[in-house]
Write a protein that holds these residues in place. Structure first.
Motif, PDB file in Angstrom:
ATOM      1  N   ILE A   1       0.950  -1.150  -0.053  1.00  0.00           N
ATOM      2  CA  ILE A   1      -0.213   0.003   0.160  1.00  0.00           C
ATOM      3  C   ILE A   1       0.857   1.320   0.190  1.00  0.00           C
ATOM      4  O   ILE A   1       0.720   2.157  -0.706  1.00  0.00           O
ATOM      5  CB  ILE A   1      -0.983   0.002   1.168  1.00  0.00           C
ATOM      6  CG1 ILE A   1      -2.065  -0.958   1.019  1.00  0.00           C
ATOM      7  CG2 ILE A   1      -1.687   1.348   1.042  1.00  0.00           C
ATOM      8  CD1 ILE A   1      -2.944  -1.354   2.085  1.00  0.00           C
ATOM      9  N   LEU A   2       1.992   1.145   0.781  1.00  0.00           N
ATOM     10  CA  LEU A   2       2.926   2.590   0.701  1.00  0.00           C
ATOM     11  C   LEU A   2       3.458   2.633  -0.567  1.00  0.00           C
ATOM     12  O   LEU A   2       3.842   3.990  -0.823  1.00  0.00           O
ATOM     13  CB  LEU A   2       4.072   2.334   1.827  1.00  0.00           C
ATOM     14  CG  LEU A   2       4.916   3.225   1.985  1.00  0.00           C
ATOM     15  CD1 LEU A   2       4.286   4.281   2.419  1.00  0.00           C
ATOM     16  CD2 LEU A   2       5.889   2.944   3.187  1.00  0.00           C
ATOM     17  N   LEU A   3       3.917   1.545  -1.208  1.00  0.00           N
ATOM     18  CA  LEU A   3       4.536   1.721  -2.534  1.00  0.00           C
ATOM     19  C   LEU A   3       3.592   2.098  -3.602  1.00  0.00           C
ATOM     20  O   LEU A   3       3.882   3.008  -4.387  1.00  0.00           O
ATOM     21  CB  LEU A   3       5.102   0.513  -2.788  1.00  0.00           C
ATOM     22  CG  LEU A   3       6.291  -0.069  -2.201  1.00  0.00           C
ATOM     23  CD1 LEU A   3       6.644  -1.486  -2.520  1.00  0.00           C
ATOM     24  CD2 LEU A   3       7.585   0.798  -2.486  1.00  0.00           C
ATOM     25  N   VAL A   4       2.386   1.762  -3.445  1.00  0.00           N
ATOM     26  CA  VAL A   4       1.320   2.258  -4.468  1.00  0.00           C
ATOM     27  C   VAL A   4       0.928   3.807  -4.344  1.00  0.00           C
ATOM     28  O   VAL A   4       0.970   4.753  -4.889  1.00  0.00           O
ATOM     29  CB  VAL A   4      -0.044   1.623  -4.375  1.00  0.00           C
ATOM     30  CG1 VAL A   4      -1.112   2.372  -4.864  1.00  0.00           C
ATOM     31  CG2 VAL A   4       0.270   0.134  -4.652  1.00  0.00           C
ATOM     32  N   LEU A   5       1.036   4.147  -2.677  1.00  0.00           N
ATOM     33  CA  LEU A   5       0.747   5.629  -2.545  1.00  0.00           C
ATOM     34  C   LEU A   5       1.971   6.499  -2.942  1.00  0.00           C
ATOM     35  O   LEU A   5       1.920   7.646  -3.440  1.00  0.00           O
ATOM     36  CB  LEU A   5       0.383   5.850  -0.965  1.00  0.00           C
ATOM     37  CG  LEU A   5      -0.894   5.573  -0.416  1.00  0.00           C
ATOM     38  CD1 LEU A   5      -0.949   5.452   1.004  1.00  0.00           C
ATOM     39  CD2 LEU A   5      -2.028   6.247  -1.111  1.00  0.00           C
ATOM     40  N   ILE A   6       3.135   6.183  -2.707  1.00  0.00           N
ATOM     41  CA  ILE A   6       4.434   6.680  -3.453  1.00  0.00           C
ATOM     42  C   ILE A   6       4.323   6.894  -4.834  1.00  0.00           C
ATOM     43  O   ILE A   6       4.729   7.977  -5.242  1.00  0.00           O
ATOM     44  CB  ILE A   6       5.846   5.971  -2.605  1.00  0.00           C
ATOM     45  CG1 ILE A   6       5.801   6.131  -1.151  1.00  0.00           C
ATOM     46  CG2 ILE A   6       7.019   6.429  -3.376  1.00  0.00           C
ATOM     47  CD1 ILE A   6       6.914   5.349  -0.525  1.00  0.00           C
TER      48      ILE A   6
END
Length: 173
Positions: A12-17
């Motif tokens: 999820i963090l990678l998608v947001l970044i």
């Protein structure tokens, strides 16, 4: 269980970044897309109208060009069409060319619109290249191009009949 949560949170963090990165990139490069400036030569294009006639913008040097981008689903576009057609009848023999470009709808939809509104000026359909060159967003948008091929004005939003007449007088050679 903890390992699964860690993997999920990381994903999820990678998608947001990635989303934030793309948004920043798009915002910093969006001004590069619009190439039309008042006082500069209008980007040339070639499109075929609904009658099968080819229109190259540069072929209209020596004439004023009233270039309008629109769509059948755009209510302000629909309201201004009779005004454009009416003034086209007054100015077509005075060196003013009207070119209208639909933003990628089907020929059937556009032809039905032309018939419903009894339009007499050239109507073309662009699949995206001309819209990109002119930085089209939102609709309707009109560009006034003088006899030398220079953009003298752009107007975003609905036009009334007196404004259409004023614009055509402005570009009349």
């Amino acid at each position: 269980m903890k390992k699964q949560r860690l993997v999920l949170r990381t994903a999820i963090l990678l998608v947001l970044i990635a989303a934030v990165g793309y948004t920043l990139y798009a915002n910093f490069t969006k001004d590069d897309i619009q190439k039309v400036e008042v006082g500069k030569t209008a980007p040339d294009f070639v499109l075929v109208d609904m009658e099968g006639e080819k229109h190259r913008l540069s072929d209209y040097r020596g004439e004023g060009v009233f270039l309008n981008f629109w769509a059948t689903w755009c209510k302000p576009c629909e309201r201004e069409m009779p005004y454009i057609d009416n003034q086209y009848q007054h100015f077509k023999d005075k060196g003013v060319k009207v070119l209208t470009i639909d933003v990628g709808e089907s020929e059937l939809v556009v032809n039905n619109f032309i018939e419903r509104h009894n339009l007499s000026f050239p109507v073309m359909i662009d699949k995206g290249e001309v819209q990109t060159a002119y930085g089209i967003n939102p609709l309707p948008i009109t560009f006034l191009i003088d006899k030398d091929g220079k953009v003298v004005r752009s107007h975003t939003g609905e036009l009334n009949e007196s404004t259409v007449r004023q614009f055509m007088e402005e570009i009349q050679p």
